[in-house]
Design an enzyme around this catalytic site. Sequence first.
Site, PDB file in Angstrom:
ATOM      1  N   GLU A  95       0.807  -1.226   0.000  1.00 64.97           N
ATOM      2  CA  GLU A  95       0.000   0.000   0.000  1.00 64.97           C
ATOM      3  C   GLU A  95       0.837   1.272   0.000  1.00 64.97           C
ATOM      4  OE1 GLU A  95      -0.844  -2.624   1.829  1.00 64.97           O
ATOM      5  OE2 GLU A  95      -2.897  -3.117   1.235  1.00 64.97           O
ATOM      6  N   HIS A 107      -9.351  -5.177  10.921  1.00 65.86           N
ATOM      7  CA  HIS A 107      -9.935  -5.025   9.585  1.00 65.86           C
ATOM      8  C   HIS A 107     -11.241  -4.235   9.585  1.00 65.86           C
ATOM      9  CE1 HIS A 107      -6.939  -7.868   8.438  1.00 65.86           C
ATOM     10  NE2 HIS A 107      -7.437  -8.096   7.245  1.00 65.86           N
TER      11      HIS A 107
END
Lengths: 416, 329
Positions: free
Chosen positions: B63, B132
């Site tokens: 990322e 998450h």
Amino acid sequence: MAFVARRLFPVCTDYTMTSLSNPTAGGTSAPGSSQSDVHAKVYGDAEHLQIPAAAAHVSTEKMLDWFKQMLLIREFELRCMQSYQEKKIGGFCHVYIGQEAVAVGCTAAVEHKDPIVTAYRDHGHALARGMDPRACMAEMFGRIGGCAKGKGGSMHMFDRDNNLYGGHGIVGAQTPLGAGLAFGCKYIDEVIEGKANSRVSLCFLGDGALNQGAFHEAMNLAGLFDIPVIYVVENNGYSMGTAIARGTTMAHSLITKAAGYGIDGYVVDGMDVVGVYADMKSIADKCRATSRPAFVDMRTYRYKGHSMSDPRKYRTKEEEEVFEKHDPIGRLEARLKAAGKLTDESLKAMQKDVRDTVRDAVTWSDESPIPPMAELYHDVFVEPWGPYTGSSQPQMNGGTANQPSMRTIDTKEELS
Amino acid sequence: MSAVREIEYRDALREAMSEEMRRDKRVFLLGEEVAEYNGAYKISRGMLEEFGARRVIDTPISESGFAGLAIGAAMMGLKPVVEFMSWSFSLVAADPILNNAPKMLYMSGGQFGCPVVFRGNDGAGGQLGSTHSWCVEGLFSNVPGIKIAIPSNPYDAKGLLKTAIRGSDPVFFLESERMLGNKGEVPEEEYLIPFGQAKVIRSGTDCTLASWGRPVHFCMEAAEEMQKLGISCEVIDLRTVRPLDIGTVVRSVKKTGACVVVDQSWSFGSPGSEVASQVHRHCFDDLDNYVHRVHSADVPTPYATNLEQEYLPNARKIAEAVRSATYNL
């Protein structure tokens, strides 16, 4: 034009091992004080330190130009230090003295259209790229005449006209951007305009950035996606006060890091501007032709501290003196004089010229107004909304047909 | 005549991206599994086939690297759309998305902007556990220089995403895994929805419910329940939190005299606290009670179903807040 890639070591060489087993190669016999011993201490090996016997074939005009550029950067940085002491410059300020050959040689080796991005020790790159010394100095003075209107500061030099994409203050942050710039060039040329890409990007980083995750992600992406970005590690042996071997593995052979990403690695003597140019030209040409990235371990040295507040207790005076003896400006001066291209007189004239330029930059910056308060809310967004007044150059990214708007705004606080 | 049709939230997102990519070659999509896998959540299904691998780009799980790469490309004038499989994963890209994208224009004195859209799933998906289930608006709305859209339905998702891509500034576009399969009316004709325009999706007279994203649906459920008790709720979907259309909320509260803000992020220093603060300021003399707030519980997101349900904002909690705000306890 033929050139001699004297100190250009491709990644598959066994040079590293040789140099490790022969730490005094190329040096004098006095242990502890020889040039090679000192270099071995700083970089972990000494092989590349041999003074090159042959110069690359570059014109005298070019060499004189580079010489003057290096003089300018050094004079500029000395005045930065002075201005910092006088509190005209605030915040953090990192000067480039000692590393001039890197910015000047690398910039000369690529084309003006090739984007450049660098870290926070960025004044040298800005000047080498062609930024007006006035704009560079005024930026540090926090004046409206600065390249970023006084909103960026010493660590954030940007120059759109000269394809300089910053000046980035967070160590390693510029490395994915460098990949993105090269990716962008390639995408624009090949996908949008349907022609072959002809640009490479130069991304400078310090040896301290080698240990940042962003750098490794960027290298992986560059290798994976065939991105023509050249990572130039300005290896000055120290990340702030931490000697390179204390902070990174394989410090004696940084190019092995590149090998892990399938990227060609090179070691270049960053204290010799002609060599830097010749080697970087060859590397850039190859990247341009193959659309592949490269990694350069550019051995250099900063004479001053990491920043203005660094007393350099982590190294010896003797070590500094060894490097100062092989100063990039001194080396080129000697070469030009030996070739009869520079005299004491012409040198003096050049030095005066450079001093005048820098003095003018300081005077001009002193006189440049402080940014008007309207700048506070300007350039936050391209599209104006709420308290934000848009940007001076909104056309740069194509603008928008649908200007988002804020319907009810009475005061600035409402949208804070 | 506009054809009425219903499509899923994920289809609306895909239509927005595809239409903008057909319109402008500078737009491209990159992210994990967006191309050959057709999208981890099938949002980009078929896009590789239409646009090819140069414009629909699979990235490694990296990322920080690909977010930074997109920003560099945006500085060159391109318009990347970056898909984060989850906004939870954007945390490892914090430096590029928070230090580069929102500040580039300012730090360069207006020379380089970052017209990049970062988009992906935000908030609890359903027993995904603590790492998450981030609602990143709680963190990121604090940062000037970015726009944040959090659409609650397919129509808004498409119109806002097109605006995001077409704009010149960095946008964080927050979707929800739990809404990707939601269907809604989306016309065939092109339309765009400007940022900073809230929508009153239910009119009422007794209490204003202000929310965005998935909790908007819980607000509607709660409003329905309250109606049975004779409490009339006005529900406002803010749609973007930066810019924040506080004016629409203020006008409503001046009418109702009561306000409940529902925000899935944690309460401390959140968009919800900002809305409440601004309502207090502008409606000081109109409010009959302090502005009530419903957030996720101030704990890491739990895994167990019962705990997660109690953790999240839900219709019951909202109903309780409405009754309290309107003195109907």
